[in-house]
Design a protein around this motif. Structure first.
Motif, PDB file in Angstrom:
ATOM      1  N   HIS A  89      -2.278   0.952  -5.648  1.00 42.97           N
ATOM      2  CA  HIS A  89      -1.377   0.740  -6.664  1.00 42.97           C
ATOM      3  C   HIS A  89      -0.960  -0.633  -6.828  1.00 42.97           C
ATOM      4  O   HIS A  89      -0.964  -1.495  -5.843  1.00 42.97           O
ATOM      5  CB  HIS A  89      -0.219   1.745  -6.411  1.00 42.97           C
ATOM      6  CG  HIS A  89       0.541   1.330  -5.135  1.00 42.97           C
ATOM      7  ND1 HIS A  89       0.151   1.749  -3.856  1.00 42.97           N
ATOM      8  CD2 HIS A  89       1.621   0.494  -4.933  1.00 42.97           C
ATOM      9  CE1 HIS A  89       1.351   0.990  -2.952  1.00 42.97           C
ATOM     10  NE2 HIS A  89       1.956   0.488  -3.640  1.00 42.97           N
ATOM     11  N   HIS A  91       2.636  -3.028  -8.499  1.00 43.61           N
ATOM     12  CA  HIS A  91       4.196  -2.878  -8.670  1.00 43.61           C
ATOM     13  C   HIS A  91       4.652  -3.569  -9.947  1.00 43.61           C
ATOM     14  O   HIS A  91       5.599  -3.174 -10.598  1.00 43.61           O
ATOM     15  CB  HIS A  91       4.647  -3.665  -7.509  1.00 43.61           C
ATOM     16  CG  HIS A  91       4.194  -3.275  -6.102  1.00 43.61           C
ATOM     17  ND1 HIS A  91       2.931  -3.878  -5.682  1.00 43.61           N
ATOM     18  CD2 HIS A  91       4.486  -2.551  -5.304  1.00 43.61           C
ATOM     19  CE1 HIS A  91       2.508  -3.449  -4.674  1.00 43.61           C
ATOM     20  NE2 HIS A  91       3.669  -2.396  -4.305  1.00 43.61           N
ATOM     21  N   HIS A 142      -2.475  -2.996  -3.696  1.00 51.01           N
ATOM     22  CA  HIS A 142      -2.602  -2.784  -2.531  1.00 51.01           C
ATOM     23  C   HIS A 142      -2.582  -1.256  -2.048  1.00 51.01           C
ATOM     24  O   HIS A 142      -2.082  -0.599  -3.078  1.00 51.01           O
ATOM     25  CB  HIS A 142      -1.399  -3.524  -1.339  1.00 51.01           C
ATOM     26  CG  HIS A 142      -0.238  -3.047  -1.541  1.00 51.01           C
ATOM     27  ND1 HIS A 142       0.777  -3.492  -0.178  1.00 51.01           N
ATOM     28  CD2 HIS A 142       0.450  -2.436  -2.491  1.00 51.01           C
ATOM     29  CE1 HIS A 142       1.964  -2.976  -0.846  1.00 51.01           C
ATOM     30  NE2 HIS A 142       1.851  -2.143  -1.740  1.00 51.01           N
ATOM     31  N   VAL A 144      -1.080   1.433   0.978  1.00 51.45           N
ATOM     32  CA  VAL A 144      -0.159   1.328   2.289  1.00 51.45           C
ATOM     33  C   VAL A 144      -0.551   2.623   2.977  1.00 51.45           C
ATOM     34  O   VAL A 144      -0.480   3.711   2.526  1.00 51.45           O
ATOM     35  CB  VAL A 144       1.140   1.051   2.039  1.00 51.45           C
ATOM     36  CG1 VAL A 144       1.883   0.566   3.139  1.00 51.45           C
ATOM     37  CG2 VAL A 144       1.246  -0.274   0.976  1.00 51.45           C
TER      38      VAL A 144
HETATM   39 FE   LIG Z   1       3.452  -1.138  -2.737  1.00 51.47          FE
END
Ligand SMILES: [Fe+2]
Length: 202
Positions: A89, A91, A142, A144
């Motif tokens: 995703h 941001h 990134h 996570v």
């Molecule tokens: Fe993130």
């Protein structure tokens, strides 16, 4: 007797970050100084209310801890159940990620000339007290994951907007994107303003 929650740490962080944003408009300076502030917040694991630290067996949780009254920033506790991970995703605003409990991996991605996504470098492992930054300027895509498959991990995320209202994207490996707004898992915020608990009348 259990120790009282140190919500004053969260209140102090919010005040300091608001002051920083009053002074700085340049992202590099915000990330640099904001990183120090977040490091101070995650240096202690004695302030996050229990109900905002609860994992869910089906997916990772995002509990809103605070949104700036002008939506210049938001603070979120990210609670990972064992083995949970995000999709790839972005941001679209600056973000700071501070590890509070457990550990997580962040794998950055870059676009190839053909538009596909490939992993950029090795995954970064965040341990308690450590902070990393993301933004469209320094690398924004990134994935996570909880570094542990047998315990809960919690990181504190700070974003340069009300992240629950930001239109952003999740990605498939071929680079195609799907619109995404992350929302929040909670309906109630921690009360950081009851100072009577901290300074009880004699
Ligand atoms: Fe993130």
């Amino acid at each position: 007797m259990t120790e009282p929650l140190r919500l004053d740490r969260l209140r102090q962080f919010i005040g300091n970050l608001a002051e920083l944003l009053d002074q700085e408009t340049e992202e590099a300076a915000i990330l640099d100084r904001g990183q120090n502030l977040l490091q101070q917040l995650v240096a202690h694991d004695d302030w996050l209310p229990e109900e905002l630290a609860q994992p869910d067996p089906t997916r990772y949780q995002q509990f809103l801890l605070h949104a700036d009254s002008r939506q210049r920033f938001s603070v979120v506790s990210f609670v990972w159940g064992p083995g949970q991970s995000t999709p790839i995703h972005d941001h679209r605003v600056w973000g700071l990620i501070g590890m509070l409990r457990g550990a997580e991996y962040s794998q950055g991605f870059a676009r190839t000339d053909s538009g596909a996504l490939i992993s950029a470098g090795d995954p970064v492992r965040l341990a308690p007290g450590q902070v990393e930054a993301v933004s469209p300027r320094i690398g924004d895509i990134h994935q996570v994951s909880n570094a542990h498959d047998d315990q809960v991990s919690i990181s504190i995320h700070v974003y340069g907007a009300n992240i629950g209202a930001v239109k952003r994207a999740v990605y498939l490996a071929d680079g195609s994107e799907k619109p995404f707004i992350s929302g929040y898992s909670n309906t109630r915020l921690p009360n950081i303003w009851d100072l009577s608990k901290e300074n009880p009348a004699p």
